[in-house]
Design an enzyme around this catalytic site. Structure first.
Site, short mmCIF file in Angstrom:
data_model
loop_
_atom_site.label_atom_id
_atom_site.label_comp_id
_atom_site.label_asym_id
_atom_site.label_seq_id
_atom_site.Cartn_x
_atom_site.Cartn_y
_atom_site.Cartn_z
CB THR A 105 47.58 43.98 36.08
OG1 THR A 105 47.34 43.72 34.69
CG2 THR A 105 46.37 44.69 36.66
CE LYS A 180 44.10 43.74 32.67
NZ LYS A 180 45.46 43.17 32.81
CE LYS A 248 47.69 40.99 40.17
NZ LYS A 248 48.13 41.73 38.95
#
Length: 302
Positions: A105, A180, A248
């Site tokens: 990701t 995502k 993150k």
């Protein structure tokens, strides 16, 4: 499933390790690399006990020669740059016509930049972040959102089916990462509401198991409720997707929202709630540890 091919898999974390194992069980010839020797040794022992023949390379570049597809599943933009375009990265040793599939990701900018680097070398590229957590990786039931060309995805799809329950082509390079981000924003909002709902039920003196039974069959139902309600009420968080990684991911999502001129006030607020969890030492706990910000109130008698 596809016919056996040669594969390199870079990154053997809680997601990458199980995914690489699924590829070997599907009959592919797998060469693995992990930056931490201790984690590599762990997977070496697990796979040897299972009878899986997975080779190990001393560097990303050494894993790639002869590979039809190279998979990466590391931590963030900087980690991905190190193992792909860095001094010992895979791009230097991948053959023209091969394919790079990234399950990390990352930011959408990173995915688009890596796609350009691959194209300059005649290498295909798919950004393919996953959702489903460690359990999804272990059970081969990941949802994969993909960016890149239809032709590149067509090559990757039958191989990724070894660990996927759903593979969706969202758009051009970077689109998988943007999807995502939307996924993580949605999860963050659900967990914030779920945390408050659990604390309300507890403070009111309700049977929390019966409360879950009552509300999970209606519009409030979600994956997070079904999989985290009970553990949240028990204060169990030593599993799953870490708060550090969620922060993150939310950072990438907030940056992309700013780039697009969008407001994301709920995501920004929950991100700060997660910062509080980190400050209290909960960075490695599952994201459902968001509830620990809210003190448990014991119902008054009478």
């Amino acid at each position: 499933m596809s016919a056996p091919i040669s594969i390199a898999f870079i990154g053997l974390g809680v997601m990458g390790g199980p995914m690489a194992g699924h590829l070997a069980r599907a009959g592919h010839r797998v060469t693995a690399y992990n930056r931490s020797p201790e984690r590599a040794d762990k997977w070496r022992e697990i796979w040897a006990a299972e009878g899986l023949d997975i080779a190990f390379a001393p560097s990303p570049a050494d894993s790639a020669p002869g590979s039809d597809i190279v998979f990466t599943c590391v931590g963030n933009d900087e980690d991905l740059a190190e193992v792909t375009t860095g001094e010992a990265g895979v791009l230097a040793s991948m053959a023209p016509g091969s394919l790079l599939v990234d399950h990390t990701t990352t930011s959408a900018d990173m995915a688009r930049s890596l796609a350009r680097s691959c194209a300059a070398r005649g290498i295909g590229f798919v950004d393919a972040p996953v959702s489903g957590g460690e359990a999804g990786a272990v059970n081969g039931q990941l949802a994969i959102m993909c960016g890149g060309s239809a032709d590149d995805l067509a090559r990757a799809r039958p191989v990724m089916e070894a660990y996927a329950k759903a593979i969706v082509h969202v758009g051009a390079a970077g689109a998988g990462q943007t999807a995502k981000m939307a996924n993580q924003m949605a999860i963050a909002g659900v967990l914030a509401g779920l945390s408050e709902a659990v604390r309300l039920a507890e403070a009111a003196g309700l049977d929390v198991d019966r409360t879950y039974e009552a509300i999970s069959g209606g519009a409030a139902q979600s994956w997070q409720m079904d999989n985290r309600w009970t553990t949240m009420t028990k204060g169990e968080f030593d599993f799953g997707f870490a708060v550090d990684w969620m922060r993150k991911d939310l950072g990438y999502a907030l940056a992309e929202a700013r780039r697009l001129g969008l407001a994301a006030p709920v995501t920004a607020l929950v991100d700060q709630f997660y910062a509080d969890v980190q400050a209290a030492g909960g960075g490695r706990k599952d994201t459902s540890a968001l509830i620990t910000r809210l003190p448990r109130r014991v119902p008054e008698e009478g």
